[in-house]
Design a protein around this motif. Sequence first.
Motif, mmCIF file in Angstrom:
data_model
loop_
_atom_site.group_PDB
_atom_site.id
_atom_site.type_symbol
_atom_site.label_atom_id
_atom_site.label_comp_id
_atom_site.label_asym_id
_atom_site.label_seq_id
_atom_site.Cartn_x
_atom_site.Cartn_y
_atom_site.Cartn_z
ATOM 1 N N LYS A 181 6.830 24.770 10.517
ATOM 2 C CA LYS A 181 5.496 24.211 10.670
ATOM 3 C C LYS A 181 4.482 25.003 9.839
ATOM 4 O O LYS A 181 4.590 26.197 9.656
ATOM 5 C CB LYS A 181 5.083 24.231 12.146
ATOM 6 N N VAL A 182 3.496 24.295 9.367
ATOM 7 C CA VAL A 182 2.396 24.942 8.672
ATOM 8 C C VAL A 182 1.110 24.593 9.400
ATOM 9 O O VAL A 182 1.047 23.682 10.199
ATOM 10 C CB VAL A 182 2.324 24.482 7.185
ATOM 11 N N SER A 183 0.067 25.318 9.103
ATOM 12 C CA SER A 183 -1.151 25.217 9.903
ATOM 13 C C SER A 183 -2.174 24.293 9.269
ATOM 14 O O SER A 183 -3.227 24.703 8.831
ATOM 15 C CB SER A 183 -1.766 26.605 10.073
ATOM 16 N N CYS A 184 -1.832 23.015 9.206
ATOM 17 C CA CYS A 184 -2.808 22.022 8.795
ATOM 18 C C CYS A 184 -2.586 20.784 9.635
ATOM 19 O O CYS A 184 -1.551 20.598 10.226
ATOM 20 C CB CYS A 184 -2.709 21.710 7.306
ATOM 21 N N SER A 185 -3.600 19.930 9.700
ATOM 22 C CA SER A 185 -3.510 18.767 10.556
ATOM 23 C C SER A 185 -3.049 17.551 9.738
ATOM 24 O O SER A 185 -3.185 17.535 8.521
ATOM 25 C CB SER A 185 -4.877 18.491 11.194
ATOM 26 N N PRO A 186 -2.527 16.503 10.438
ATOM 27 C CA PRO A 186 -2.308 16.422 11.881
ATOM 28 C C PRO A 186 -1.100 17.239 12.315
ATOM 29 O O PRO A 186 -0.128 17.340 11.578
ATOM 30 C CB PRO A 186 -2.072 14.921 12.127
ATOM 31 N N PHE A 195 6.454 -7.500 6.601
ATOM 32 C CA PHE A 195 5.694 -6.690 7.549
ATOM 33 C C PHE A 195 4.450 -6.110 6.875
ATOM 34 O O PHE A 195 4.460 -5.817 5.680
ATOM 35 C CB PHE A 195 6.546 -5.538 8.086
ATOM 36 N N ARG A 196 3.401 -5.935 7.678
ATOM 37 C CA ARG A 196 2.192 -5.238 7.231
ATOM 38 C C ARG A 196 2.206 -3.807 7.758
ATOM 39 O O ARG A 196 2.562 -3.573 8.911
ATOM 40 C CB ARG A 196 0.927 -5.917 7.755
ATOM 41 N N ILE A 197 1.790 -2.878 6.929
ATOM 42 C CA ILE A 197 1.526 -1.511 7.346
ATOM 43 C C ILE A 197 0.013 -1.355 7.454
ATOM 44 O O ILE A 197 -0.697 -1.387 6.450
ATOM 45 C CB ILE A 197 2.086 -0.485 6.336
ATOM 46 N N ARG A 198 -0.477 -1.226 8.685
ATOM 47 C CA ARG A 198 -1.922 -1.094 8.912
ATOM 48 C C ARG A 198 -2.244 0.328 9.359
ATOM 49 O O ARG A 198 -1.526 0.907 10.190
ATOM 50 C CB ARG A 198 -2.406 -2.079 9.976
ATOM 51 N N ASN A 199 -3.336 0.872 8.844
ATOM 52 C CA ASN A 199 -3.760 2.203 9.262
ATOM 53 C C ASN A 199 -4.585 2.120 10.544
ATOM 54 O O ASN A 199 -4.759 1.045 11.127
ATOM 55 C CB ASN A 199 -4.528 2.898 8.132
ATOM 56 N N GLU A 205 -0.106 10.151 7.512
ATOM 57 C CA GLU A 205 -0.215 9.107 8.520
ATOM 58 C C GLU A 205 0.491 7.835 8.077
ATOM 59 O O GLU A 205 1.206 7.201 8.857
ATOM 60 C CB GLU A 205 -1.692 8.811 8.828
ATOM 61 N N VAL A 206 0.302 7.451 6.823
ATOM 62 C CA VAL A 206 0.973 6.247 6.304
ATOM 63 C C VAL A 206 2.487 6.462 6.260
ATOM 64 O O VAL A 206 3.272 5.559 6.578
ATOM 65 C CB VAL A 206 0.432 5.877 4.902
ATOM 66 N N LYS A 207 2.919 7.663 5.884
ATOM 67 C CA LYS A 207 4.352 7.957 5.899
ATOM 68 C C LYS A 207 4.912 7.846 7.313
ATOM 69 O O LYS A 207 6.034 7.362 7.510
ATOM 70 C CB LYS A 207 4.611 9.351 5.324
#
Length: 241
Positions: free
Chosen positions: A6-11, A132-136, A202-204
């Motif tokens: 783990k690294v210290s960035c979000s999310p 399919f749609r990928i929605r954020n 997030e998209v990934k």
Amino acid sequence: MDVPRKVSCSPPGLQYLATVDQLLIHQQVELVEVLTGFETANKYAIKNTLGQPVYWAAEGSGCCARICCGSSRSFDMKLFDNFRNEILHLSRPFRCESCCFPCCLQAIEVATPQGTPIGIVEQGWSLLRSWFRIRNAAGDTVLTINAPFCKSNCFGDVKFKISSSKGFEVGAILKQWSGLVREMYTSADHYSVVFPQNVNVEVKAIILAAVFLIDYMFFEKSGGVGDVAIGCCAALENCVN
């Protein structure tokens, strides 16, 4: 063995996705399911291209749902990192699999463990070809996934194309041929996902969720008593395609 840390960035928990452009998803073989045919909750190992485990996914669903609804069942799925921390929560609502009515389209929702929405994968309506749609989180369609006409390919991979808003292929989800014995006697499938370039974690994560929805819709062996009626239209679509 050198495993991702783990690294210290979000999310939190999803940072590793920023460093990879491809992942492998292997459904785990359940001995009870092989010997008895009884549908068990699915489990998946998510690995990098070196075969090192980076995430784990476990389905949460009721026994009655698995028996009565088979591959159409609703479920919650949790993704964990190598430190056993939950990093992603997926939710698939129950919807009858029907290609004839827009109200029956499939979806899987993606959120943080705390319930903050990340995005959603939604099936688009079509009589001829699944997509399919990928929605954020804002509801914007950022990518689409197009299923092939033929969703079975003996001794070969089945490719689901990931396309940009302009229609260019920018990535892919591959259902990999995993051997004759495994394909015939288990529903434990292998997948690989090639992520588009220049998309955020997030998209990934939403694309990763799409792999699970595709697995249940097209490649999960149906063992529920309700699948004869529920899956008839999906089977008709496959025959037409």
